[in-house]
Design a protein around this motif. Sequence first.
Motif, PDB file in Angstrom:
ATOM      1  N   THR A  84       0.212  -1.135   0.224  1.00  6.64           N
ATOM      2  CA  THR A  84      -0.122  -0.016  -0.190  1.00  6.64           C
ATOM      3  C   THR A  84       1.206   1.474   0.133  1.00  6.64           C
ATOM      4  OG1 THR A  84      -2.380  -1.089   1.173  1.00  6.64           O
ATOM      5  CG2 THR A  84      -1.995   1.424   1.412  1.00  6.64           C
ATOM      6  N   LEU A  85      -0.035   2.181  -0.795  1.00  7.99           N
ATOM      7  CA  LEU A  85       0.847   3.488  -0.504  1.00  7.99           C
ATOM      8  C   LEU A  85       0.034   4.585  -0.374  1.00  7.99           C
ATOM      9  CD1 LEU A  85       3.306   4.030  -3.695  1.00  7.99           C
ATOM     10  CD2 LEU A  85       3.846   3.771  -2.189  1.00  7.99           C
ATOM     11  N   ARG A  86       1.139   5.029   0.008  1.00  6.03           N
ATOM     12  CA  ARG A  86      -0.167   6.445   1.218  1.00  6.03           C
ATOM     13  C   ARG A  86       0.450   8.227   0.274  1.00  6.03           C
ATOM     14  NH1 ARG A  86      -0.661   7.403   6.015  1.00  6.03           N
ATOM     15  NH2 ARG A  86      -2.784   7.988   6.335  1.00  6.03           N
ATOM     16  N   ILE A  87      -0.608   8.320  -0.114  1.00  5.23           N
ATOM     17  CA  ILE A  87      -0.650   9.818  -0.677  1.00  5.23           C
ATOM     18  C   ILE A  87      -1.427  10.555  -0.126  1.00  5.23           C
ATOM     19  CG2 ILE A  87       0.136  10.890  -3.043  1.00  5.23           C
ATOM     20  CD1 ILE A  87       1.145   7.883  -3.178  1.00  5.23           C
ATOM     21  N   MET A 111      -1.127  -3.284  -5.820  1.00  8.17           N
ATOM     22  CA  MET A 111      -0.814  -2.688  -5.667  1.00  8.17           C
ATOM     23  C   MET A 111      -1.824  -2.125  -4.711  1.00  8.17           C
ATOM     24  SD  MET A 111       2.403  -2.106  -4.926  1.00  8.17           S
ATOM     25  CE  MET A 111       1.891   0.084  -3.726  1.00  8.17           C
ATOM     26  N   LYS A 112      -1.788  -1.090  -3.973  1.00  2.00           N
ATOM     27  CA  LYS A 112      -2.876  -0.438  -3.244  1.00  2.00           C
ATOM     28  C   LYS A 112      -2.701   1.022  -3.289  1.00  2.00           C
ATOM     29  CE  LYS A 112      -5.213  -4.947  -0.625  1.00  2.00           C
ATOM     30  NZ  LYS A 112      -5.438  -4.901   0.455  1.00  2.00           N
ATOM     31  N   LEU A 113      -3.372   1.834  -3.338  1.00  2.00           N
ATOM     32  CA  LEU A 113      -3.475   2.841  -2.825  1.00  2.00           C
ATOM     33  C   LEU A 113      -4.520   3.848  -2.130  1.00  2.00           C
ATOM     34  CD1 LEU A 113      -2.840   4.620  -6.692  1.00  2.00           C
ATOM     35  CD2 LEU A 113      -1.109   3.998  -5.237  1.00  2.00           C
ATOM     36  N   ASP A 114      -4.446   3.891  -1.165  1.00  3.94           N
ATOM     37  CA  ASP A 114      -4.766   4.590  -0.004  1.00  3.94           C
ATOM     38  C   ASP A 114      -4.282   6.712  -0.350  1.00  3.94           C
ATOM     39  OD1 ASP A 114      -6.075   6.156   2.382  1.00  3.94           O
ATOM     40  OD2 ASP A 114      -4.659   4.990   4.105  1.00  3.94           O
ATOM     41  N   ALA A 131       4.278   9.127   0.158  1.00  7.62           N
ATOM     42  CA  ALA A 131       4.666   9.942  -0.591  1.00  7.62           C
ATOM     43  C   ALA A 131       3.128  11.508  -0.863  1.00  7.62           C
ATOM     44  CB  ALA A 131       4.615   9.533  -2.040  1.00  7.62           C
ATOM     45  N   GLY A 132       4.036  12.541  -1.442  1.00 10.93           N
ATOM     46  CA  GLY A 132       2.686  13.766  -1.486  1.00 10.93           C
ATOM     47  C   GLY A 132       2.971  14.326  -3.516  1.00 10.93           C
ATOM     48  N   ILE A 133       1.699  14.833  -3.327  1.00  9.18           N
ATOM     49  CA  ILE A 133       1.584  15.341  -5.165  1.00  9.18           C
ATOM     50  C   ILE A 133       1.009  16.467  -4.773  1.00  9.18           C
ATOM     51  CG2 ILE A 133       0.400  15.639  -6.645  1.00  9.18           C
ATOM     52  CD1 ILE A 133      -0.064  11.837  -6.713  1.00  9.18           C
ATOM     53  N   ARG A 134       1.534  17.826  -4.828  1.00  7.83           N
ATOM     54  CA  ARG A 134       1.554  19.207  -5.086  1.00  7.83           C
ATOM     55  C   ARG A 134       1.943  19.865  -6.142  1.00  7.83           C
ATOM     56  NH1 ARG A 134      -2.641  20.178  -0.266  1.00  7.83           N
ATOM     57  NH2 ARG A 134      -2.200  17.872   0.940  1.00  7.83           N
ATOM     58  N   LEU A 135       1.927  20.969  -6.221  1.00  6.76           N
ATOM     59  CA  LEU A 135       2.768  22.164  -6.891  1.00  6.76           C
ATOM     60  C   LEU A 135       3.996  21.995  -6.376  1.00  6.76           C
ATOM     61  CD1 LEU A 135      -0.216  25.083  -7.170  1.00  6.76           C
ATOM     62  CD2 LEU A 135       0.348  23.219  -8.883  1.00  6.76           C
ATOM     63  N   LEU A 136       4.982  22.240  -7.096  1.00 11.17           N
ATOM     64  CA  LEU A 136       6.599  21.712  -7.713  1.00 11.17           C
ATOM     65  C   LEU A 136       6.842  23.173  -6.535  1.00 11.17           C
ATOM     66  CD1 LEU A 136       8.961  20.693  -7.780  1.00 11.17           C
ATOM     67  CD2 LEU A 136       9.085  22.412 -10.301  1.00 11.17           C
ATOM     68  N   GLU A 137       6.631  24.216  -6.754  1.00 12.34           N
ATOM     69  CA  GLU A 137       6.517  25.743  -5.986  1.00 12.34           C
ATOM     70  C   GLU A 137       6.096  25.370  -4.202  1.00 12.34           C
ATOM     71  OE1 GLU A 137       2.729  28.819  -5.837  1.00 12.34           O
ATOM     72  OE2 GLU A 137       4.898  29.514  -7.428  1.00 12.34           O
ATOM     73  N   THR A 138       5.625  24.267  -4.131  1.00 10.77           N
ATOM     74  CA  THR A 138       5.377  24.243  -2.428  1.00 10.77           C
ATOM     75  C   THR A 138       6.307  22.745  -1.921  1.00 10.77           C
ATOM     76  OG1 THR A 138       3.441  22.725  -3.290  1.00 10.77           O
ATOM     77  CG2 THR A 138       2.998  25.444  -3.290  1.00 10.77           C
TER      78      THR A 138
END
Length: 300
Positions: A84-87, A111-114, A131-138
Amino acid sequence: MLAVSRHRSFRAAANELNVSTSALSHSIAALEARIGVRLFNRTTRSVSLSEAGAQFVQNVAPALSTIRDALEQAGSFRDTPSGTLRINTSVGAAHQVMLVFIAFLQRYPDMKLDIVTEGRLIDIVVEGFDAGIRLLETVPQDMIAVPFGERQRFAVVGSPAYFAQHKPPRTPADLAAHRCIRSRMPSGSIYQWEFERHGEAIRIDGDGALTLDEPGMMLAAARAGLGLTYLTEWNVSADLVSGTLVRVLEEWTPPLDGLCLYYPGRRHVPAGLRALTETIREYADAKRKRGATNKKRRRH
């Protein structure tokens, strides 16, 4: 125990670990009885680490991280990644990358996504995310960032009915004469609209009767003619095409860096995270190629 300390809630930690709240509470109580000290201070409304608990977490966290890395390295010898990947990400970003998530799960069925969406920026390491997903500048500079997607721009928009009664602004200063639909940040502060042209940067705290904290509601209010709103092009693109909203001040909103996947720099990256990174890179490459092809067709 680390999950309880992160969430400060037995119920939230139990949900993360996929166990019952009572089973988790009994396990913690058994650990406290074994070592003879209270690790958590409990009330009917909150859970917090005791001084002994905070020291215990500080001591065991590195060891558990080492064990986790060892398990992940051993698992990397599988033919396909599993686990599991926690995003952590925002609602808007999650919508933009949903096709990537779908492609990833179709390619790697073990695989599992949380996915956890929230507006506030967090420390993904402390909060237990892979991991995270955000705007690159942040993204913090000590993280490994994998940019993908197009650069993004903000847009000031209002309805045709609104502009029938109000002269469109030509400069950000003209917004003082307009009703602005204000945006509240997760921190509670009011977001100031950001503009830039020819090296001149301006922030505007517009006046208005309505303050909201969710893009969908801001769009609904703008469509109803309640004022101007400031959102990403991704949020407003459909309305601009259909004509339900009209854009102004476009030359004052230059493009920003787009989204990125980011994760802590460490010696070993889990196989599942490597696979998601590769899927994202393939998605970004395919999108760039489509964009280049479309540009060539428009030239001809």
